[in-house]
Design a protein around this motif. Sequence first.
Motif, PDB file in Angstrom:
ATOM      1  N   GLN A   1      24.127 -31.033 -47.562  1.00 50.59           N
ATOM      2  CA  GLN A   1      23.351 -32.399 -46.795  1.00 50.59           C
ATOM      3  C   GLN A   1      22.915 -33.385 -47.627  1.00 50.59           C
ATOM      4  O   GLN A   1      23.351 -34.757 -47.632  1.00 50.59           O
ATOM      5  N   PRO A   2      22.093 -32.879 -48.688  1.00 49.11           N
ATOM      6  CA  PRO A   2      21.503 -34.106 -49.429  1.00 49.11           C
ATOM      7  C   PRO A   2      22.488 -34.529 -50.404  1.00 49.11           C
ATOM      8  O   PRO A   2      22.484 -35.901 -50.816  1.00 49.11           O
ATOM      9  N   LEU A   3      23.417 -33.926 -50.838  1.00 53.00           N
ATOM     10  CA  LEU A   3      24.569 -34.364 -51.857  1.00 53.00           C
ATOM     11  C   LEU A   3      25.482 -35.166 -51.043  1.00 53.00           C
ATOM     12  O   LEU A   3      25.737 -36.464 -51.545  1.00 53.00           O
TER      13      LEU A   3
ATOM     14  N   VAL B   1      14.552 -34.519 -43.914  1.00 56.74           N
ATOM     15  CA  VAL B   1      13.574 -34.966 -42.721  1.00 56.74           C
ATOM     16  C   VAL B   1      14.552 -35.525 -41.534  1.00 56.74           C
ATOM     17  O   VAL B   1      14.420 -35.306 -40.381  1.00 56.74           O
ATOM     18  N   GLY B   2      15.623 -36.132 -42.052  1.00 56.48           N
ATOM     19  CA  GLY B   2      16.492 -36.851 -41.075  1.00 56.48           C
ATOM     20  C   GLY B   2      17.180 -35.964 -39.859  1.00 56.48           C
ATOM     21  O   GLY B   2      17.017 -36.102 -38.685  1.00 56.48           O
ATOM     22  N   PHE B   3      17.540 -34.477 -40.468  1.00 57.64           N
ATOM     23  CA  PHE B   3      18.038 -33.591 -39.415  1.00 57.64           C
ATOM     24  C   PHE B   3      16.865 -32.575 -39.010  1.00 57.64           C
ATOM     25  O   PHE B   3      17.252 -31.486 -38.246  1.00 57.64           O
ATOM     26  N   THR B   4      15.674 -32.748 -39.548  1.00 57.63           N
ATOM     27  CA  THR B   4      14.551 -31.687 -39.062  1.00 57.63           C
ATOM     28  C   THR B   4      13.445 -32.267 -38.301  1.00 57.63           C
ATOM     29  O   THR B   4      12.542 -31.567 -37.777  1.00 57.63           O
TER      30      THR B   4
ATOM     31  N   ALA C   1      18.113 -30.255 -34.651  1.00 52.58           N
ATOM     32  CA  ALA C   1      17.321 -30.295 -33.875  1.00 52.58           C
ATOM     33  C   ALA C   1      17.746 -30.285 -32.605  1.00 52.58           C
ATOM     34  O   ALA C   1      17.614 -31.442 -31.777  1.00 52.58           O
ATOM     35  N   LEU C   2      18.118 -29.315 -31.914  1.00 52.07           N
ATOM     36  CA  LEU C   2      18.790 -29.313 -30.751  1.00 52.07           C
ATOM     37  C   LEU C   2      17.938 -28.476 -29.651  1.00 52.07           C
ATOM     38  O   LEU C   2      17.141 -27.456 -29.707  1.00 52.07           O
TER      39      LEU C   2
ATOM     40  N   PRO D   1      23.378 -38.110 -40.592  1.00 51.50           N
ATOM     41  CA  PRO D   1      21.945 -38.037 -41.082  1.00 51.50           C
ATOM     42  C   PRO D   1      21.205 -36.972 -40.081  1.00 51.50           C
ATOM     43  O   PRO D   1      20.029 -36.377 -40.431  1.00 51.50           O
ATOM     44  N   THR D   2      21.610 -36.812 -38.862  1.00 52.52           N
ATOM     45  CA  THR D   2      20.595 -35.885 -37.908  1.00 52.52           C
ATOM     46  C   THR D   2      21.176 -34.648 -37.670  1.00 52.52           C
ATOM     47  O   THR D   2      20.587 -33.777 -36.939  1.00 52.52           O
TER      48      THR D   2
END
Length: 583
Positions: free
Chosen positions: A357-359, A435-438, A558-559, A393-394
Motif C-alpha cells: 500500500q505505501p509503495l 492513515v488513509g485506510f485506518t 475500516a469496514l 487510498p481507503t
Amino acid sequence: MIQQIVHYVGSAIDPAAFAFSIIGSLFGFSGYVAHSTMAFEKPVTPNIIQDGLLSCLLLFFILYLVSRIVYMLADRSHIRDCTVKNDVVPNDNEAFHSRRELRLAFLMQRTSAISFKYSIRKYFLFFWFIILLCWIPWVIIYWPGALRDDTIPQMFQSLGLHRYYTQHPIFDTLIFGIFWHCGEMLGSLRYGLAIYTVCQTVALSFVSALSLCYLRKIGVPRLFAGLLLAFISTSYVVAGAVPTMSKDSLHALFMVPFSILFVEICRTRGSVLRRPLIIGAFIVLSCFVMMTKRTGLEVVVCASIFLFFAMYENRKKFVVGLLIAIALVQLAWLPLSQKMTDAEESPNKEIYGLIIQPLARVQAKDPDKISVSQHQAISNFADLDRAGKIYNPTRTDEATWTYNPDATISDKLKAVKVWFSVGTNNIVEYAKAYVGFTYGWSYLWQSFSYPTDSLYLFNNDYMKLWGSFLSDPEDAESILGPLMEIPDKPDFVTSAAYSLNQVGKKDVGNPLCSMGLYVTYLPLMIISYLVFRKQWIKAVAWTFLGFFVLALYLSPMALFWYPISVYFMLPIFGELMFCRFDK
C-alpha cells in the motif's frame, strides 16, 4: 455529587487521563485531516491544519473531562467503607448528606462477589428477558434480516452453485448453509434467513445476559451494571448487528463467552483451570474463535502469551489446552473441512497489503522516487506499476491484487528491504498511506449505518458480480429473487428503517454511532487507567481486546462489519476499571 466532581476534575492532573487525552486528540487530528482531504487525495491546506488543530484542542479537553470523571468513579468504586459512625448523632444537614452518601455508595461501590452459578440463577432470566424485549423492535424493522455482501458467495457455496473456497471461514459457510437448506425445504430462501435471524437473536441475547451475570459475579457497581444492561439492550451498534446474517455477527457469538473465560482465568491467576469443565470450555471456545475468524488464531495466541506469564497455577494445563485447540483447528478441522467440501484454498495475502500500500502510493504520486533497481527487486513479489495505477487510498484490497502468490521467502525479504529503503525517504507519504485506510477506526465524526434489508446487494453492479459466481450469470436473478422481494411492512416500520439508514450518511456523524468510539477511544481509556493505576493483571486481561483491535487496524479497510465483536465484548473489558481481581 456535582461539587465533588468539579473539585476532583479541578484538582491535580491525572496522568492517566492526560495521556489518554493526548493520544486520543492526536487520533482526532489525523482523522480530521484525512477525512477533510479524502484520505489525502486533496492537498492539505493551512486552513485544514488550523481547523484540525482547533478540533484537536477541543477534543483534548472533552476527553480529559470525561476520562477524569470516569476515572474518579472507578477509583471511588473501590472504596468499601462509606458508613456513618454510630457514636455520632448527626444534625439534620449532616443526616441529609449522610443519606446521600449512602445512596451514592449503594450505586457506585463494588458489590460483594458471588458465585457464577448463583449469579446465573438469580439474574440471568431477568437480563435475558430485558435484552430480548429491547431487541424485538430491531428484529421487526430488519425482518426477515439483512445480509452482508460476503454472505451471498457463501450462500452460493453452501447451495452447491459455486465451489467452496477458504477466503471465508468454511465453518461459517456451513452454518449459514443449514438455514439456506431449511429455507429451500420450506419453499423460499427468505424463510431460511428469517429462521437464522430468530436463532441468532436468541443466541446473542443469551451470551450477552451471560456476560452481565459474570460482571455481577465479580462485584461490579450496581450503577454500571445497569448502564451496561442499557448499552447492550438499546445501543445501535449492538442491537443493529443482531438481525444480520454475517460472519462477523456469528463470530461475536463465540467471542463473548471466550472473553468471559479469558478474564476469569486471568482474575484467578489460573486456579480456575483446576476444574476439568473449565479447561474443556477453554479448548472448545478457542476452537470456535479460531474457526469463525481468519485472524482468530493470531489474536488468541498473542493474548495467551501475556496470560501465561500472569498465571500462578495450572500453566501446563493452559498450554496443553491451547495446543490441543490449535491442533484441532489447524491439523484436523481445516484439512478435513477443505477435503469434505473440496474447497479451493485462497491465499492469505491481506497482510502483504501493509507492504504494498505505501509503495503503491509513492508509485502513484511520484514514481521517480522508486528506482529501477528497486522495481526489479520487488518485481517477483508485486507489480508496482499496476499497484500505482489502481491505488485506492481507503483500502488495501487493490494493492493486494498485485501480489504474486508464487513469491518465495527470498522475494518477500527483498520486498521488505525495498519497503524500508523507500520509506526512509518518503516518511510523509507512508504516513498518509497508512492513515488513509485506518483513520475510520478512530475518527469520531464518521458514523455508519447497518443495512436494514438486503436490497442494497441487488443493484446492477452487484448483480453482475453475483452472476460471475455462477455457470450461467443469467441465473443470478432467479436464484436471488426471493431475497430481492420488497417486504410488506407497516408505514411506521418503513419510516424507522429509513431513519436508521440515514445515520451513516451525515457529513458530521453521531460519535455514538461511530466505530472510533468503540474501537479506539474506549479501549484506550480502559488500558490507560489500568496502566497508570498499575493494575497489571487487569491490563493482561485487556490484551485479548487489545489484540483484536490491533487486528482491525491491520485489516484491509475500516469496514463497519469487522468490529461487531468489539461492541459485544466491551462491557466485559470496560468493567476492569470498576472491579477487583481478588482470588
